[in-house]
Write a protein that holds these residues in place. Structure first.
Motif, PDB file in Angstrom:
ATOM      1  N   ALA A 102       0.536 -29.666 113.363  1.00 16.61           N
ATOM      2  CA  ALA A 102       1.612 -28.820 112.862  1.00 16.61           C
ATOM      3  C   ALA A 102       2.949 -29.376 113.305  1.00 16.61           C
ATOM      4  CB  ALA A 102       1.441 -27.382 113.361  1.00 16.61           C
ATOM      5  N   THR A 103       3.928 -29.315 112.434  1.00 13.64           N
ATOM      6  CA  THR A 103       5.269 -29.808 112.751  1.00 13.64           C
ATOM      7  C   THR A 103       5.838 -29.088 113.969  1.00 13.64           C
ATOM      8  OG1 THR A 103       5.723 -30.388 110.446  1.00 13.64           O
ATOM      9  CG2 THR A 103       7.622 -30.025 111.878  1.00 13.64           C
ATOM     10  N   GLY A 104       6.419 -29.874 114.912  1.00 14.73           N
ATOM     11  CA  GLY A 104       7.047 -29.324 116.094  1.00 14.73           C
ATOM     12  C   GLY A 104       6.110 -29.072 117.252  1.00 14.73           C
ATOM     13  N   VAL A 105       4.847 -29.372 117.077  1.00  9.56           N
ATOM     14  CA  VAL A 105       3.864 -29.171 118.147  1.00  9.56           C
ATOM     15  C   VAL A 105       3.404 -30.536 118.655  1.00  9.56           C
ATOM     16  CG1 VAL A 105       1.619 -28.189 118.744  1.00  9.56           C
ATOM     17  CG2 VAL A 105       3.115 -26.995 117.131  1.00  9.56           C
ATOM     18  N   ARG A 106       3.563 -30.788 119.967  1.00  3.32           N
ATOM     19  CA  ARG A 106       3.107 -32.026 120.617  1.00  3.32           C
ATOM     20  C   ARG A 106       3.666 -33.273 119.934  1.00  3.32           C
ATOM     21  NH1 ARG A 106      -1.549 -29.363 119.735  1.00  3.32           N
ATOM     22  NH2 ARG A 106      -2.376 -31.064 118.464  1.00  3.32           N
ATOM     23  N   GLY A 107       4.926 -33.226 119.551  1.00  2.66           N
ATOM     24  CA  GLY A 107       5.570 -34.394 118.967  1.00  2.66           C
ATOM     25  C   GLY A 107       5.125 -34.713 117.559  1.00  2.66           C
ATOM     26  N   ILE A 108       4.624 -33.726 116.821  1.00  7.55           N
ATOM     27  CA  ILE A 108       4.096 -33.947 115.466  1.00  7.55           C
ATOM     28  C   ILE A 108       5.141 -33.574 114.426  1.00  7.55           C
ATOM     29  CG2 ILE A 108       2.363 -33.178 113.793  1.00  7.55           C
ATOM     30  CD1 ILE A 108       0.436 -32.760 116.119  1.00  7.55           C
ATOM     31  N   ASP A 109       5.167 -34.356 113.335  1.00 13.14           N
ATOM     32  CA  ASP A 109       6.011 -34.034 112.192  1.00 13.14           C
ATOM     33  C   ASP A 109       5.194 -34.289 110.929  1.00 13.14           C
ATOM     34  OD1 ASP A 109       8.314 -33.241 110.816  1.00 13.14           O
ATOM     35  OD2 ASP A 109       8.920 -35.322 110.518  1.00 13.14           O
ATOM     36  N   THR A 110       5.321 -33.424 109.914  1.00  6.52           N
ATOM     37  CA  THR A 110       4.590 -33.597 108.662  1.00  6.52           C
ATOM     38  C   THR A 110       5.553 -33.552 107.486  1.00  6.52           C
ATOM     39  OG1 THR A 110       4.160 -31.219 108.401  1.00  6.52           O
ATOM     40  CG2 THR A 110       2.523 -32.504 109.623  1.00  6.52           C
ATOM     41  N   SER A 111       5.141 -34.177 106.377  1.00  7.27           N
ATOM     42  CA  SER A 111       5.946 -34.146 105.152  1.00  7.27           C
ATOM     43  C   SER A 111       5.021 -34.257 103.949  1.00  7.27           C
ATOM     44  CB  SER A 111       6.959 -35.292 105.139  1.00  7.27           C
ATOM     45  OG  SER A 111       6.292 -36.545 105.153  1.00  7.27           O
ATOM     46  N   LEU A 112       5.442 -33.676 102.819  1.00 11.25           N
ATOM     47  CA  LEU A 112       4.661 -33.700 101.580  1.00 11.25           C
ATOM     48  C   LEU A 112       5.565 -34.172 100.461  1.00 11.25           C
ATOM     49  CD1 LEU A 112       1.767 -32.882 100.607  1.00 11.25           C
ATOM     50  CD2 LEU A 112       2.775 -30.741  99.831  1.00 11.25           C
ATOM     51  N   ALA A 113       5.092 -35.158  99.707  1.00 12.78           N
ATOM     52  CA  ALA A 113       5.880 -35.708  98.605  1.00 12.78           C
ATOM     53  C   ALA A 113       5.067 -35.609  97.313  1.00 12.78           C
ATOM     54  CB  ALA A 113       6.252 -37.168  98.882  1.00 12.78           C
ATOM     55  N   PHE A 114       5.766 -35.432  96.186  1.00 16.12           N
ATOM     56  CA  PHE A 114       5.126 -35.287  94.885  1.00 16.12           C
ATOM     57  C   PHE A 114       5.531 -36.460  93.999  1.00 16.12           C
ATOM     58  CE2 PHE A 114       5.915 -31.142  96.743  1.00 16.12           C
ATOM     59  CZ  PHE A 114       4.651 -30.565  96.697  1.00 16.12           C
ATOM     60  N   GLY A 115       4.598 -36.913  93.188  1.00 10.38           N
ATOM     61  CA  GLY A 115       4.892 -38.044  92.316  1.00 10.38           C
ATOM     62  C   GLY A 115       3.898 -38.155  91.186  1.00 10.38           C
ATOM     63  N   THR A 116       3.860 -39.324  90.559  1.00  7.99           N
ATOM     64  CA  THR A 116       2.951 -39.615  89.448  1.00  7.99           C
ATOM     65  C   THR A 116       2.431 -41.027  89.636  1.00  7.99           C
ATOM     66  OG1 THR A 116       4.285 -38.223  87.983  1.00  7.99           O
ATOM     67  CG2 THR A 116       2.697 -39.695  86.950  1.00  7.99           C
ATOM     68  N   ASN A 117       1.133 -41.233  89.467  1.00  6.16           N
ATOM     69  CA  ASN A 117       0.583 -42.577  89.610  1.00  6.16           C
ATOM     70  C   ASN A 117       0.579 -43.303  88.272  1.00  6.16           C
ATOM     71  OD1 ASN A 117      -1.648 -41.588  88.188  1.00  6.16           O
ATOM     72  ND2 ASN A 117      -2.902 -41.315  90.019  1.00  6.16           N
ATOM     73  N   ASP A 118       0.065 -44.542  88.279  1.00  3.06           N
ATOM     74  CA  ASP A 118       0.122 -45.362  87.061  1.00  3.06           C
ATOM     75  C   ASP A 118      -0.829 -44.877  85.973  1.00  3.06           C
ATOM     76  OD1 ASP A 118      -2.219 -46.023  88.302  1.00  3.06           O
ATOM     77  OD2 ASP A 118      -1.790 -48.155  88.533  1.00  3.06           O
ATOM     78  N   ARG A 119      -1.699 -43.912  86.278  1.00  2.00           N
ATOM     79  CA  ARG A 119      -2.593 -43.337  85.266  1.00  2.00           C
ATOM     80  C   ARG A 119      -2.016 -42.053  84.678  1.00  2.00           C
ATOM     81  NH1 ARG A 119      -5.883 -44.788  89.414  1.00  2.00           N
ATOM     82  NH2 ARG A 119      -6.028 -42.638  90.165  1.00  2.00           N
ATOM     83  N   GLY A 120      -0.806 -41.710  85.099  1.00  2.00           N
ATOM     84  CA  GLY A 120      -0.179 -40.508  84.584  1.00  2.00           C
ATOM     85  C   GLY A 120      -0.611 -39.238  85.285  1.00  2.00           C
ATOM     86  N   GLU A 121      -1.316 -39.356  86.404  1.00  2.00           N
ATOM     87  CA  GLU A 121      -1.770 -38.192  87.146  1.00  2.00           C
ATOM     88  C   GLU A 121      -0.689 -37.743  88.125  1.00  2.00           C
ATOM     89  OE1 GLU A 121      -6.545 -39.193  87.443  1.00  2.00           O
ATOM     90  OE2 GLU A 121      -5.166 -39.980  88.949  1.00  2.00           O
ATOM     91  N   ASN A 122      -0.507 -36.460  88.257  1.00  2.00           N
ATOM     92  CA  ASN A 122       0.371 -35.947  89.299  1.00  2.00           C
ATOM     93  C   ASN A 122      -0.276 -36.185  90.658  1.00  2.00           C
ATOM     94  OD1 ASN A 122       1.002 -34.208  86.755  1.00  2.00           O
ATOM     95  ND2 ASN A 122       2.745 -33.908  88.099  1.00  2.00           N
ATOM     96  N   THR A 123       0.534 -36.530  91.636  1.00  2.00           N
ATOM     97  CA  THR A 123      -0.003 -36.834  92.962  1.00  2.00           C
ATOM     98  C   THR A 123       0.735 -36.039  94.036  1.00  2.00           C
ATOM     99  OG1 THR A 123       1.502 -38.715  93.271  1.00  2.00           O
ATOM    100  CG2 THR A 123      -0.673 -39.176  92.296  1.00  2.00           C
ATOM    101  N   VAL A 124       0.038 -35.797  95.132  1.00  2.00           N
ATOM    102  CA  VAL A 124       0.658 -35.259  96.344  1.00  2.00           C
ATOM    103  C   VAL A 124       0.343 -36.226  97.476  1.00  2.00           C
ATOM    104  CG1 VAL A 124       0.669 -32.843  95.665  1.00  2.00           C
ATOM    105  CG2 VAL A 124      -1.363 -33.788  96.710  1.00  2.00           C
ATOM    106  N   THR A 125       1.352 -36.613  98.232  1.00  2.00           N
ATOM    107  CA  THR A 125       1.189 -37.520  99.361  1.00  2.00           C
ATOM    108  C   THR A 125       1.569 -36.771 100.628  1.00  2.00           C
ATOM    109  OG1 THR A 125       1.732 -39.422  97.970  1.00  2.00           O
ATOM    110  CG2 THR A 125       1.816 -39.737 100.352  1.00  2.00           C
ATOM    111  N   PHE A 126       0.615 -36.634 101.504  1.00  2.00           N
ATOM    112  CA  PHE A 126       0.822 -35.892 102.752  1.00  2.00           C
ATOM    113  C   PHE A 126       0.856 -36.892 103.898  1.00  2.00           C
ATOM    114  CE2 PHE A 126      -0.854 -32.326 105.699  1.00  2.00           C
ATOM    115  CZ  PHE A 126       0.437 -31.873 105.912  1.00  2.00           C
ATOM    116  N   ARG A 127       1.904 -36.802 104.735  1.00  2.00           N
ATOM    117  CA  ARG A 127       2.094 -37.747 105.836  1.00  2.00           C
ATOM    118  C   ARG A 127       2.319 -36.967 107.127  1.00  2.00           C
ATOM    119  NH1 ARG A 127       3.476 -42.967 107.088  1.00  2.00           N
ATOM    120  NH2 ARG A 127       4.981 -43.289 108.769  1.00  2.00           N
ATOM    121  N   ALA A 128       1.731 -37.465 108.199  1.00  2.00           N
ATOM    122  CA  ALA A 128       1.928 -36.858 109.520  1.00  2.00           C
ATOM    123  C   ALA A 128       2.197 -37.960 110.533  1.00  2.00           C
ATOM    124  CB  ALA A 128       0.704 -36.046 109.937  1.00  2.00           C
TER     125      ALA A 128
END
Length: 433
Positions: A102-128
């Motif tokens: 979880a963000t703010g706990v033990r030096g952790i940060d998270t983020s979520l990004a939205f996009g589209t891949n080369d097949r035309g699919e909607n994507t979600v990219t989750f990073r921690a």
């Protein structure tokens, strides 16, 4: 007697032995000193190696935790993206939090990004990311380890055709049942995204009709189309699948989209389009409690949608459909060919299976929803559940090489909304795996 030298404690009887022992003691002292010096010299290396192993082990476990959290969070976000980006973000964070990230706990940060891949699919990219303080390897000047994990989940776009049975048996079951079907259909449509997905609507009775051509921004127009439907007429399962396939093969269909047919019926097949007497016709029979042919209809493409029509011939009342016949007979003969009500029902069922098979052969997933009272007096009003499973190819019952769908059954209108929602959730989860 003989003379013996007295034994003398602490004195060597060999005058040369004393110096040798002293030298030996000096060598042992030197060796101990060298060993201590070696230990002193290597101790930092030994402690550093042990500390490195411990800190790297901590880092590995923390990295595994991050990876598990972002994998689960990305999949969870993908499953609810149709409800909006904010809903996806909240779901990803909730799943990550359940995995200890979880963000703010033990030096952790998270983020979520939205996009589209080369097949035309909607994507979600989750990073921690996580900053992990070290314990032992600080002696080497390494105060922390910087960890990161990232996962991407695709949201396959859906091309869905909803096919609704609007035959007269729904009217016989009561208007509350018909209204339950309309409510369930509207709720189903609302579970999908106007931007990500495409949905079309087909209704069928004696024939079938394109009520809404599959495309984006479908929620409002399909809702209006559902509101304008009314029950009446026969059950032509074959034509329902034929028109669904037409929509999925139209220019609106997207190569990258998963293809789905959601097929609803409350009875058994009582009408079929086929060559009869050398002409393309639609044949129909009454329910089993009113045996006999309802007749045949010429010019199937010209039949008016949403109306109960009768084959016109001879002295039939005004308003009947011209160009038909064989009404209220036990068998019908045209062009040297004879067909009975039992043969018509059998043909309607087999052609329905064939049309469903053609849809599945294109790679389309078929869900079938059956509605009916198992205790209805007229057997034609009781859905044939084994037959509906064959339409869906549940468990590969019809073909192991075709997509395997699912059949759902609602014994009354009260369960229809829940069943339609179960179909939607099963579909979304299946595609998100």
């Amino acid at each position: 007697g003989s003379y013996r030298r007295p034994f003398m404690i602490g004195r060597s009887s060999n005058p040369h032995r004393g110096p040798k022992r002293a030298a030996s003691r000096r060598r042992r002292s030197d060796e101990r000193g060298a060993a201590i010096a070696l230990v002193v010299m290597t101790l930092p290396v030994l402690l550093g190696s042990a500390g490195l192993a411990i800190d790297l082990g901590r880092g590995y476990l923390a990295q595994v935790q991050l990876a598990r959290a972002v994998d689960g969070g990305a999949l969870a976000a993908a499953r609810v993206l149709r409800n909006g980006e904010e809903a996806a973000r909240l779901e990803a964070e909730a799943v990550a939090r359940a995995n200890g990230v979880a963000t703010g706990v033990r030096g952790i940060d998270t983020s979520l990004a939205f996009g589209t891949n080369d097949r035309g699919e909607n994507t979600v990219t989750f990073r921690a990311t996580r900053t992990l303080p070290t314990v032992f390897i600080r002696i080497f000047g390494i105060d922390q380890m910087n960890l990161a994990a990232e996962a991407e989940a695709a949201v396959p776009p859906l091309d869905i055709v909803m096919v609704l049975d609007v035959s007269g048996s729904l009217e016989q079951a009561g208007w509350w049942v018909w209204e339950a079907l309309q409510d369930a259909s509207r709720s189903f449509v609302a579970l999908f995204s106007d931007q990500i997905d495409q949905i079309g609507l087909v209704s069928f009775q004696l024939s079938a009709h394109h009520d809404f051509q599959m495309r984006h921004n479908f929620r409002i127009p399909i809702t209006h189309a559902i509101n304008n439907l009314s029950p009446g007429g026969d059950t032509n399962i074959q034509q329902g699948f034929v028109l669904a396939r037409e929509q999925l093969q139209s220019s609106w269909a997207r190569p990258s989209a998963a293809k789905v047919v959601v097929f609803f019926t409350d009875g058994r097949a009582t009408a079929v389009r086929s060559q009869f007497g050398g002409q393309d016709r639609i044949l129909a029979v009454f329910g089993t409690n009113a045996p006999g042919m309802r007749g045949y209809f010429n010019n199937p493409n010209g039949l008016p949608p949403g109306l109960v029509v009768y084959p016109g011939s001879g002295g039939n009342p005004p308003g009947n459909w011209p160009g038909g016949g064989c009404r209220n007979v036990n068998s019908c003969t045209r062009g040297g060919h004879t067909i009975t009500p039992a043969q018509t029902r059998s043909l309607a069922e087999s052609e329905g299976l064939s049309a469903a098979s053609q849809v599945r052969a294109d790679g389309t997933l078929v869900y079938v929803i059956g509605l009916g009272n198992p205790n209805a007096a007229d057997p034609s009003l009781v859905p044939d559940l084994p037959y509906l499973r064959r339409l869906a190819n549940q468990g590969g019952i019809e073909s192991a090489s075709q997509p395997q769908g699912q059949m759902y059954f609602a014994p009354s209108g009260a369960e229809l909304v829940q069943v339609f929602e179960e179909v939607a959730q099963d579909l979304i989860v299946r595609l998100a795996r």
